[in-house]
Scaffold this motif. Sequence first.
Motif, PDB file in Angstrom:
ATOM      1  N   MET A 172      56.525  39.832  48.252  1.00  0.00           N
ATOM      2  CA  MET A 172      54.696  39.808  48.866  1.00  0.00           C
ATOM      3  C   MET A 172      53.783  39.575  48.104  1.00  0.00           C
ATOM      4  SD  MET A 172      54.689  42.985  50.516  1.00  0.00           S
ATOM      5  CE  MET A 172      52.676  44.372  50.375  1.00  0.00           C
ATOM      6  N   ASP A 173      54.522  38.750  46.818  1.00  0.00           N
ATOM      7  CA  ASP A 173      53.690  37.133  46.654  1.00  0.00           C
ATOM      8  C   ASP A 173      54.069  36.291  46.862  1.00  0.00           C
ATOM      9  OD1 ASP A 173      56.384  36.914  45.538  1.00  0.00           O
ATOM     10  OD2 ASP A 173      56.384  35.812  43.439  1.00  0.00           O
ATOM     11  N   TYR A 175      53.520  35.441  50.608  1.00  0.00           N
ATOM     12  CA  TYR A 175      52.585  35.456  50.824  1.00  0.00           C
ATOM     13  C   TYR A 175      51.570  36.147  50.728  1.00  0.00           C
ATOM     14  CZ  TYR A 175      56.616  36.005  53.634  1.00  0.00           C
ATOM     15  OH  TYR A 175      58.593  35.794  54.623  1.00  0.00           O
ATOM     16  N   LEU A 176      51.551  36.571  49.504  1.00  0.00           N
ATOM     17  CA  LEU A 176      50.211  37.262  48.891  1.00  0.00           C
ATOM     18  C   LEU A 176      49.010  36.202  47.514  1.00  0.00           C
ATOM     19  CD1 LEU A 176      50.318  40.739  48.825  1.00  0.00           C
ATOM     20  CD2 LEU A 176      49.412  39.736  50.743  1.00  0.00           C
ATOM     21  N   ASP A 177      50.269  35.366  47.741  1.00  0.00           N
ATOM     22  CA  ASP A 177      49.644  34.798  46.232  1.00  0.00           C
ATOM     23  C   ASP A 177      49.683  33.158  46.541  1.00  0.00           C
ATOM     24  OD1 ASP A 177      50.010  36.552  44.600  1.00  0.00           O
ATOM     25  OD2 ASP A 177      51.552  35.954  43.897  1.00  0.00           O
ATOM     26  N   ALA A 225      50.348  35.688  56.792  1.00  0.00           N
ATOM     27  CA  ALA A 225      50.068  35.654  55.327  1.00  0.00           C
ATOM     28  C   ALA A 225      48.436  37.050  55.481  1.00  0.00           C
ATOM     29  CB  ALA A 225      49.921  34.712  54.699  1.00  0.00           C
ATOM     30  N   ALA A 229      47.449  40.180  54.103  1.00  0.00           N
ATOM     31  CA  ALA A 229      46.461  40.881  52.727  1.00  0.00           C
ATOM     32  C   ALA A 229      45.592  41.378  53.153  1.00  0.00           C
ATOM     33  CB  ALA A 229      45.667  39.253  52.721  1.00  0.00           C
ATOM     34  N   CYS A 232      47.098  44.433  52.817  1.00  0.00           N
ATOM     35  CA  CYS A 232      46.935  45.592  50.984  1.00  0.00           C
ATOM     36  C   CYS A 232      45.998  44.745  50.717  1.00  0.00           C
ATOM     37  CB  CYS A 232      48.043  44.052  50.438  1.00  0.00           C
ATOM     38  SG  CYS A 232      49.336  44.136  51.385  1.00  0.00           S
ATOM     39  N   PRO A 237      45.300  34.414  51.472  1.00  0.00           N
ATOM     40  CA  PRO A 237      45.763  33.393  50.676  1.00  0.00           C
ATOM     41  C   PRO A 237      45.141  31.976  51.229  1.00  0.00           C
ATOM     42  CG  PRO A 237      47.637  34.185  52.223  1.00  0.00           C
ATOM     43  CD  PRO A 237      46.497  34.671  52.246  1.00  0.00           C
TER      44      PRO A 237
END
Length: 293
Positions: A172-173, A175-177, A225, A229, A232, A237
């Motif tokens: 997940m990180d 795409y989210l970070d 992405a 986001a 979630c 991002p």
Amino acid sequence: MQVAILGCGYVGIALGVQLTDAGHDVVGVRRSDAGLDAIEAAGFDAVRADLTDSASLSAVPDADWMVYAASAGGRGADAARTAYVDGLRTVVETLGARPSPPDRLVYTSSTGIYGDHGGDWVDESTVPEPATDRQRTLLEAEEIALEETAARGIDGTVVRFGGLYGPDRYRMDRYLDGPVTEGYLNSIHRDDAAGVVAHLLTTDRARGEVVLAVDDDPVSKWAFADWLAEQCGVSPPAKQTVAERAATEGEVSRRVRASKRCANDRLHELGYDLRYPSVRGGFRPAIEAFRAD
């Protein structure tokens, strides 16, 4: 049928469960204690063997079908050659020389062998353009799976997987970070990757063929992405083009620069129904877990 899954890891274990549930006798082959324990925990037999060692392969029982699903992980080109070319050739030569050789081999490859197509569509008729030593090694292994098997009376099938994801591999990180680099996701859920191989074997289809195993939705990485986001409940991002990434990192790998959309028309023609036609549905458990934290 008697089935040997050689290099029985992330996809192989899921495949072994599916084939065992369908009434087949399955053996998973690994050489590490952890790998053998994982196979046994999944509920089918495990055998220790080194795929590059002909003598070691004597531990593998006779099989009607064999699936070669070994992985070199993130290691370099030499490890890839050992895992994909040396191991596969040793398996074909050793098991193919038995009095009762396998009838079929399915070799799990990658859509990475297509290289960069500037976002255009590719399918089984597209000529591969491997750009790295690892991709060239995968293509060489495909030739073994189709040609050297045929010379021994074994029908080979190559299944080119898109990017694998699923339990323990949602990342997940990534795409989210951010930042998220442009391009397309050509993906397949682990359960569908296993399901495709099981389907081709049990329906006796695609002998001598190459089949792309990807979902129906080669989605833009940026669009995915942003959607992820939103699902979630976090901010979208940062995004970057390949040129922007190169400006900050220097040389960008050819894997990152490769852009294509993989078509799965042949997979549908062969009668396989995807459990997860899109990463949006496939990522639902990861989204729910993220929101629950």
